[in-house]
Design an enzyme around this catalytic site. Structure first.
Site, PDB file in Angstrom:
ATOM      1  N   ARG A 102      -8.873 -15.681  -3.894  1.00 32.10           N
ATOM      2  CA  ARG A 102      -8.775 -14.649  -2.842  1.00 32.10           C
ATOM      3  C   ARG A 102      -9.745 -15.059  -1.746  1.00 32.10           C
ATOM      4  O   ARG A 102     -10.953 -15.164  -1.988  1.00 32.10           O
ATOM      5  CB  ARG A 102      -9.119 -13.269  -3.401  1.00 32.10           C
ATOM      6  N   HIS A 129       0.031 -12.162   0.971  1.00 37.15           N
ATOM      7  CA  HIS A 129      -0.319 -11.602  -0.343  1.00 37.15           C
ATOM      8  C   HIS A 129       0.926 -11.656  -1.237  1.00 37.15           C
ATOM      9  O   HIS A 129       1.537 -10.635  -1.551  1.00 37.15           O
ATOM     10  CB  HIS A 129      -0.804 -10.155  -0.152  1.00 37.15           C
ATOM     11  N   GLN A 132       1.361  -9.521  -4.545  1.00 38.24           N
ATOM     12  CA  GLN A 132       1.629  -8.116  -4.256  1.00 38.24           C
ATOM     13  C   GLN A 132       3.121  -7.913  -3.983  1.00 38.24           C
ATOM     14  O   GLN A 132       3.757  -7.011  -4.544  1.00 38.24           O
ATOM     15  CB  GLN A 132       0.806  -7.684  -3.028  1.00 38.24           C
ATOM     16  N   ASP A 222      -0.030   0.270   4.573  1.00 40.30           N
ATOM     17  CA  ASP A 222      -1.264  -0.369   4.104  1.00 40.30           C
ATOM     18  C   ASP A 222      -2.362   0.057   5.086  1.00 40.30           C
ATOM     19  O   ASP A 222      -2.067   0.614   6.163  1.00 40.30           O
ATOM     20  CB  ASP A 222      -1.071  -1.901   4.094  1.00 40.30           C
ATOM     21  N   CYS A 262       0.186  -0.780  -1.187  1.00 39.54           N
ATOM     22  CA  CYS A 262      -0.411  -1.791  -2.064  1.00 39.54           C
ATOM     23  C   CYS A 262      -1.726  -1.311  -2.678  1.00 39.54           C
ATOM     24  O   CYS A 262      -2.136  -1.825  -3.713  1.00 39.54           O
ATOM     25  CB  CYS A 262      -0.634  -3.078  -1.285  1.00 39.54           C
ATOM     26  N   ARG A 290       1.791  -4.997 -10.903  1.00 36.95           N
ATOM     27  CA  ARG A 290       1.061  -6.220 -10.559  1.00 36.95           C
ATOM     28  C   ARG A 290       0.881  -7.083 -11.809  1.00 36.95           C
ATOM     29  O   ARG A 290       1.066  -8.294 -11.786  1.00 36.95           O
ATOM     30  CB  ARG A 290      -0.326  -5.875  -9.962  1.00 36.95           C
TER      31      ARG A 290
HETATM   32  N1   CP Z   1      -3.460  -4.418  -3.772  1.00 35.33           N
HETATM   33  C1   CP Z   1      -4.491  -5.219  -4.082  1.00 35.33           C
HETATM   34  O1   CP Z   1      -4.419  -6.445  -3.969  1.00 35.33           O
HETATM   35  O2   CP Z   1      -5.593  -4.556  -4.533  1.00 35.33           O
HETATM   36  P1   CP Z   1      -7.044  -5.200  -4.763  1.00 35.33           P
HETATM   37  O3   CP Z   1      -7.578  -5.541  -3.393  1.00 35.33           O
HETATM   38  O4   CP Z   1      -7.830  -4.109  -5.427  1.00 35.33           O
HETATM   39  O5   CP Z   1      -6.897  -6.416  -5.608  1.00 35.33           O
HETATM   40  N1  NVA Z   2      -4.319  -5.666   3.973  1.00 35.60           N
HETATM   41  C1  NVA Z   2      -5.302  -5.352   2.968  1.00 35.60           C
HETATM   42  C2  NVA Z   2      -4.721  -5.495   1.616  1.00 35.60           C
HETATM   43  C3  NVA Z   2      -5.639  -5.226   0.474  1.00 35.60           C
HETATM   44  C4  NVA Z   2      -4.987  -5.408  -0.855  1.00 35.60           C
HETATM   45  C5  NVA Z   2      -6.502  -6.263   3.127  1.00 35.60           C
HETATM   46  O1  NVA Z   2      -6.317  -7.463   3.348  1.00 35.60           O
HETATM   47  O2  NVA Z   2      -7.632  -5.774   3.081  1.00 35.60           O
END
Ligand code: CP
Ligand code: NVA
Length: 306
Positions: A102, A129, A132, A222, A262, A290
């Site tokens: 990540r 992502h 997701q 989101d 999400c 997930r």
């Molecule tokens: N939706 C998602 O990826 O959540 P987290 O940021 O908690 O992993």
């Molecule tokens: N768009 C959000 C998604 C988190 C799962 C972010 O990148 O913070």
């Protein structure tokens, strides 16, 4: 060896195979079956940003499949600063069977994947992502039985989550509409990649959420400010006024429409509590999916058949 960095790299039939595998694993788990298909396998996770769902669903998936995981946060193991990305990727590949990253910059994951000799999974970057979106289409398929012909309207920022969803929709024959303020649509880099994969197509971007949800089977939102964009939070909050998914907006969609997010959600900002926790919301089933979707990704990347 394949990596899982973009849904665009996968054919519809490969993605359908992942959904079918996820559905089977989910049904098996409900019957109490936890086949140790990844016994002895180790997953490494390196995260530059916080996570609840992605981290825990991957770790739980590995545990349930008989394997284990090692979580590295970026304070202890900053990507590419204590040592180079190639050195880090080649070293970790000696110890683990797959890696989840990540990151802020998407190119960090791309570079890691270039030098890793084990599969790399994108657990979210500033660009997309994909894990997701795979769980999202699984959730939509469970709700409607079929994906083809369904319409998903994303109300909010043309961000990482929206981009992977747009690609997932295109792969599965769904209609995707982005309802976003004029300056918060998809970036040109994404549109170029999208058009290369789907010649002659462009995901529609409209600025009127009411019109965009009128034929929606799924309404998705989101956060307005993603991780790493905190300095823009004030400007974004102003720009997104009128883009909250509230009861009035949901009432403009067909009665059968479902709500997805999400998560994490900011109730009172991009969505009201009434919608997030209302009868059309599938957000926790979506979060649960997930893990099932990621089990399928892990088994597929590691060449395990069931
Ligand atoms: N939706 C998602 O990826 O959540 P987290 O940021 O908690 O992993
Ligand atoms: N768009 C959000 C998604 C988190 C799962 C972010 O990148 O913070």
């Amino acid at each position: 060896m394949r990596h899982f960095l973009h849904l665009i790299d996968f054919t519809t039939s490969e993605l359908e195979g992942l959904l079918n595998l996820a559905t089977k694993l989910k049904a098996d788990l409900a019957k109490g079956l936890r086949p140790a298909l990844l016994a002895g396998k180790v997953l490494g996770l390196i995260f530059e940003k916080p996570s609840l769902r992605t981290r825990v669903s991957f770790e739980a998936a590995m545990a349930q499949l008989g394997g284990s995981s090692i979580f590295l946060n970026s304070t202890e193991n900053p990507i590419g600063s204590r040592e180079s990305i190639p050195d880090q990727a080649k070293t970790l590949s000696q110890f683990v069977d797959a890696l989840v990253l990540r990151t802020f910059a998407h190119k960090t994951i791309e570079e890691f994947a270039e030098f890793s000799t084990v599969p790399v999974i994108n657990g979210l970057s500033d660009y997309n992502h994909p894990c997701q979106a795979l769980a999202d289409v699984l959730t939509i398929r469970e709700a409607f039985g079929d994906l083809k012909g369904t319409t998903l309207t994303f109300v909010g920022d043309g961000n990482n989550v929206a981009r992977s969803l747009a690609v997932a929709c295109a792969r599965f024959g769904m209609k995707f509409i982005l309802a976003a303020p004029r300056d918060y649509g998809f970036p040109e880099e994404f549109l170029t990649n999208y058009r290369a994969a789907f010649p002659g197509e462009t995901p529609p971007h409209v600025t009127d959420p009411s019109q965009a949800v009128s034929a929606a089977d799924v309404i998705y939102t989101d956060v307005w400010t993603s991780m790493g964009q905190e300095a823009e939070a004030k400007a974004r909050t102003l720009a997104f006024q009128g883009f909250q998914v509230d009861e009035t907006l949901m009432a403009k969609a067909p009665g059968h429409a479902k709500f997805l997010h999400c998560l994490p959600a900011h109730r009172g900002e991009e969505v009201t509590a009434g919608v997030a926790d209302g009868h059309q919301s599938l957000i926790f089933a979506q979060a649960g999916n997930r893990m099932h979707a990621q089990k399928a990704i892990l088994l597929w990347l590691l060449g395990k058949k069931i």
